[in-house]
Design a protein around this motif. Structure first.
Motif, PDB file in Angstrom:
ATOM      1  N   UNK A 155      42.090  29.442  45.160  1.00 34.71           N
ATOM      2  CA  UNK A 155      41.247  28.738  44.197  1.00 34.71           C
ATOM      3  C   UNK A 155      41.522  29.272  42.800  1.00 34.71           C
ATOM      4  N   UNK A 156      41.113  28.472  41.825  1.00 35.22           N
ATOM      5  CA  UNK A 156      41.220  28.880  40.426  1.00 35.22           C
ATOM      6  C   UNK A 156      39.803  29.001  39.880  1.00 35.22           C
ATOM      7  N   UNK A 157      39.495  30.160  39.347  1.00 35.89           N
ATOM      8  CA  UNK A 157      38.174  30.427  38.793  1.00 35.89           C
ATOM      9  C   UNK A 157      38.210  30.269  37.280  1.00 35.89           C
ATOM     10  N   UNK A 158      37.112  29.804  36.708  1.00 36.18           N
ATOM     11  CA  UNK A 158      37.041  29.621  35.269  1.00 36.18           C
ATOM     12  C   UNK A 158      35.772  30.200  34.686  1.00 36.18           C
ATOM     13  N   UNK A 159      35.878  30.623  33.420  1.00 36.95           N
ATOM     14  CA  UNK A 159      34.703  31.153  32.761  1.00 36.95           C
ATOM     15  C   UNK A 159      35.060  32.029  31.583  1.00 36.95           C
ATOM     16  N   UNK A 160      34.103  32.803  31.067  1.00 39.25           N
ATOM     17  CA  UNK A 160      34.331  33.670  29.911  1.00 39.25           C
ATOM     18  C   UNK A 160      35.388  34.726  30.194  1.00 39.25           C
ATOM     19  N   UNK A 161      36.050  35.188  29.136  1.00 42.42           N
ATOM     20  CA  UNK A 161      37.148  36.142  29.267  1.00 42.42           C
ATOM     21  C   UNK A 161      36.697  37.428  29.953  1.00 42.42           C
ATOM     22  N   UNK A 162      35.555  37.967  29.564  1.00 42.14           N
ATOM     23  CA  UNK A 162      35.093  39.223  30.156  1.00 42.14           C
ATOM     24  C   UNK A 162      34.841  39.080  31.647  1.00 42.14           C
ATOM     25  N   UNK A 163      34.288  37.948  32.049  1.00 42.69           N
ATOM     26  CA  UNK A 163      34.032  37.705  33.468  1.00 42.69           C
ATOM     27  C   UNK A 163      35.333  37.549  34.245  1.00 42.69           C
ATOM     28  N   UNK A 164      36.328  36.939  33.618  1.00 45.87           N
ATOM     29  CA  UNK A 164      37.641  36.813  34.257  1.00 45.87           C
ATOM     30  C   UNK A 164      38.278  38.182  34.461  1.00 45.87           C
ATOM     31  N   UNK A 165      38.156  39.048  33.464  1.00 44.14           N
ATOM     32  CA  UNK A 165      38.692  40.403  33.581  1.00 44.14           C
ATOM     33  C   UNK A 165      38.052  41.134  34.761  1.00 44.14           C
ATOM     34  N   UNK A 166      36.743  40.999  34.897  1.00 46.72           N
ATOM     35  CA  UNK A 166      36.034  41.660  35.988  1.00 46.72           C
ATOM     36  C   UNK A 166      36.430  41.070  37.336  1.00 46.72           C
ATOM     37  N   UNK A 167      36.571  39.749  37.400  1.00 50.00           N
ATOM     38  CA  UNK A 167      36.966  39.102  38.654  1.00 50.00           C
ATOM     39  C   UNK A 167      38.370  39.527  39.064  1.00 50.00           C
ATOM     40  N   UNK A 168      39.262  39.629  38.099  1.00 49.56           N
ATOM     41  CA  UNK A 168      40.630  40.043  38.409  1.00 49.56           C
ATOM     42  C   UNK A 168      40.648  41.480  38.943  1.00 49.56           C
ATOM     43  N   UNK A 169      39.855  42.343  38.327  1.00 46.09           N
ATOM     44  CA  UNK A 169      39.789  43.730  38.788  1.00 46.09           C
ATOM     45  C   UNK A 169      39.288  43.785  40.229  1.00 46.09           C
ATOM     46  N   UNK A 170      38.232  43.046  40.520  1.00 45.62           N
ATOM     47  CA  UNK A 170      37.658  43.070  41.866  1.00 45.62           C
ATOM     48  C   UNK A 170      38.609  42.445  42.881  1.00 45.62           C
ATOM     49  N   UNK A 171      39.262  41.366  42.497  1.00 49.01           N
ATOM     50  CA  UNK A 171      40.157  40.680  43.419  1.00 49.01           C
ATOM     51  C   UNK A 171      41.360  41.546  43.767  1.00 49.01           C
ATOM     52  N   UNK A 172      41.936  42.192  42.772  1.00 47.10           N
ATOM     53  CA  UNK A 172      43.092  43.061  43.025  1.00 47.10           C
ATOM     54  C   UNK A 172      42.700  44.239  43.908  1.00 47.10           C
ATOM     55  N   UNK A 173      41.513  44.777  43.677  1.00 49.96           N
ATOM     56  CA  UNK A 173      41.035  45.893  44.494  1.00 49.96           C
ATOM     57  C   UNK A 173      40.838  45.476  45.940  1.00 49.96           C
TER      58      UNK A 173
END
Length: 302
Positions: A155-173
């Motif tokens: 899936x592709x997630x969308x939203x504010x830049x800060x939230x994307x940064x946090x989602x990427x960190x959690x997803x990679x972990x």
């Protein structure tokens, strides 16, 4: 021959895309509108290439130029769909809007989205490799919206830049694969609601026709008349792109092959992973329009 056309979305544009494309009236007009002499050279500048207004104009124009040069060599497609901004070209290829109108609408669509992004900066993050339930949990925890649904585990997630940064960190972990898309707006999410409303007013002034071929929208529905097509082009700006349903609907037409028109091979690759018995290729794979036509024709008697 029974084949489907898929028109690419934004984010995979590159200077070497569509190597066989001739410099026709659509391409020359696009260069004038963009204020560039050589669109390939312009695409070599990442900042220019990722600018929303440039990308949407360029992708719509080049897709329509490519299809216009290929169409005389092949019969009409059995089904058509477009991914995100690719819907402008797809709807035009299906006879819903004139090619000139589609090209003119691209920068207006981008402008409406950029106005939203000016007071709510955002973007898109592609995430795959996690169970659907975990992906949904990650989306909720990060405060994002589902922008594009490609499949159960993608899936592709969308939203504010800060939230994307946090989602990427959690997803990679969690062991996921992540790709930040080359866009600077939270397309297909509620953050684009004002853009959708503005674009609806723009589309109200544009003549629409019923599709001449089977056309599926990002809402997952088949377009049967002008009014539903106009509504769908508006809705997808601020609503989830249900690409998985588009693929299912196209497969139900029992097509024998699929051609992606645009940059890269993302849609062809997704199709081949989902339906390995029905081959998909991308225009970027070929060196001439004649070679594409020959590949399509090679499936006519199977």
């Amino acid at each position: 021959m029974s084949y489907a056309l898929l028109f690419s979305g934004q984010g995979t544009q590159h200077p070497a895309m569509l190597p066989w494309l001739a410099d026709d009236a659509i391409v020359r007009g696009m260069c004038v509108r963009l204020g560039v002499g050589d669109w390939r050279r312009a695409l070599a500048d990442p900042e220019w290439a990722e600018r929303n207004s440039n990308a949407q104009m360029l992708l719509t124009s080049l897709a329509l130029a490519a299809w216009g040069q290929l169409a005389p060599m092949v019969p009409p497609p059995a089904a058509v769909a477009g991914y995100s901004v690719g819907e402008l070209a797809a709807f035009s290829a299906a006879g819903v809007i004139d090619p000139g109108a589609a090209v003119a609408l691209a920068p207006q669509r981008a402008e409406a989205m950029d106005r939203c992004a000016a007071h709510a900066p955002g973007g898109l993050l592609a995430v795959s490799g996690l169970p659907e339930q975990r992906l949904e949990q990650l989306r909720t925890e990060a405060g994002l919206e589902l922008a594009i649904r490609n499949g159960n585990a993608s899936m592709v997630l969308g939203g504010p830049v800060a939230a994307l940064d946090e989602a990427e960190r959690m997803a990679l972990a969690a062991g996921a694969q992540c790709t930040r898309l080359r866009v600077n707006v939270a397309s297909h999410t509620p953050w684009m609601r004002e853009a959708a409303e503005s674009f609806f007013q723009t589309l109200a002034k544009v003549p629409f026709s019923a599709p001449r071929v089977v056309l599926f929208s990002n809402t997952g529905d088949r377009m049967r008349d002008a009014n539903s097509a106009r509504t769908a082009l508006t809705a997808q700006i601020a609503q989830t792109v249900r690409w998985d349903e588009c693929m299912e609907n196209i497969m139900a037409r029992q097509v024998r092959c699929v051609l992606e028109v645009g940059p890269g091979q993302a849609l062809a690759r997704m199709w081949n992973q989902r339906y390995p018995t029905v081959p998909a290729r991308a225009c970027d794979d070929f060196r001439s329009a004649a070679a594409i036509a020959a590949w399509l024709n090679s499936h006519s008697d199977r």
